[in-house]
Design a protein around this motif. Sequence first.
Motif, PDB file in Angstrom:
ATOM      1  N   ALA A   7       0.912  -1.141  -0.087  1.00 32.22           N
ATOM      2  CA  ALA A   7       0.000  -0.042  -0.072  1.00 32.22           C
ATOM      3  C   ALA A   7       1.040   1.214  -0.083  1.00 32.22           C
ATOM      4  N   GLY A   8       1.977   1.251   0.883  1.00 28.45           N
ATOM      5  CA  GLY A   8       2.561   2.494   0.968  1.00 28.45           C
ATOM      6  C   GLY A   8       3.618   2.714  -0.278  1.00 28.45           C
ATOM      7  N   GLU A   9       4.106   1.581  -0.811  1.00 29.89           N
ATOM      8  CA  GLU A   9       4.732   1.854  -2.094  1.00 29.89           C
ATOM      9  C   GLU A   9       3.949   1.717  -3.393  1.00 29.89           C
ATOM     10  N   ARG A  11       1.235   1.230  -4.262  1.00 30.33           N
ATOM     11  CA  ARG A  11      -0.264   1.994  -4.566  1.00 30.33           C
ATOM     12  C   ARG A  11      -0.086   3.550  -4.257  1.00 30.33           C
ATOM     13  N   ASN A  12       0.873   4.032  -3.233  1.00 29.02           N
ATOM     14  CA  ASN A  12       0.700   5.492  -2.717  1.00 29.02           C
ATOM     15  C   ASN A  12       1.941   6.261  -3.065  1.00 29.02           C
ATOM     16  N   SER A  13       3.064   5.567  -3.827  1.00 24.47           N
ATOM     17  CA  SER A  13       4.378   6.263  -3.792  1.00 24.47           C
ATOM     18  C   SER A  13       4.730   6.597  -5.149  1.00 24.47           C
ATOM     19  N   THR A  14       6.084   6.866  -5.402  1.00 20.97           N
ATOM     20  CA  THR A  14       6.588   7.111  -6.816  1.00 20.97           C
ATOM     21  C   THR A  14       7.495   6.117  -7.109  1.00 20.97           C
ATOM     22  N   SER A  17      10.691   6.038  -5.002  1.00 20.04           N
ATOM     23  CA  SER A  17      10.364   5.539  -3.763  1.00 20.04           C
ATOM     24  C   SER A  17      10.561   3.862  -3.839  1.00 20.04           C
ATOM     25  N   SER A  47      -2.868   0.352  -8.432  1.00 13.75           N
ATOM     26  CA  SER A  47      -1.420   0.701  -8.189  1.00 13.75           C
ATOM     27  C   SER A  47      -0.788   1.196  -9.700  1.00 13.75           C
ATOM     28  N   SER A  48       0.020   1.943  -9.588  1.00 12.00           N
ATOM     29  CA  SER A  48       0.804   2.502 -10.806  1.00 12.00           C
ATOM     30  C   SER A  48       1.511   1.596 -11.436  1.00 12.00           C
ATOM     31  N   ASN A  51       5.181   2.062 -10.890  1.00 13.23           N
ATOM     32  CA  ASN A  51       5.633   1.837  -9.833  1.00 13.23           C
ATOM     33  C   ASN A  51       5.951   0.215  -9.667  1.00 13.23           C
TER      34      ASN A  51
END
Length: 65
Positions: A7-9, A11-14, A17, A47-48, A51
């Motif tokens: 989730a932190g990386e 889904r919600n990061s760059t 990161s 999720s991107s 990423n």
Amino acid sequence: MGNVDPAGEFRNSTPESVRRATLDVMEKFCSHPNFVISSGCDIPPMSSWDNIDAFFAAVDEFYAK
């Protein structure tokens, strides 16, 4: 297995990161013969792809050293 935060990386990061987190986990744990790089759990929907691609690129980068 793991342990890149899904989730932190993913889904919600760059991508940068995700790259740093993946390389950090690999540097710490790849010396253990039973370690397998993976996300910490399922990759969340939406999720991107950038990423996800960054994760696999970081794995390739680690082994290219």
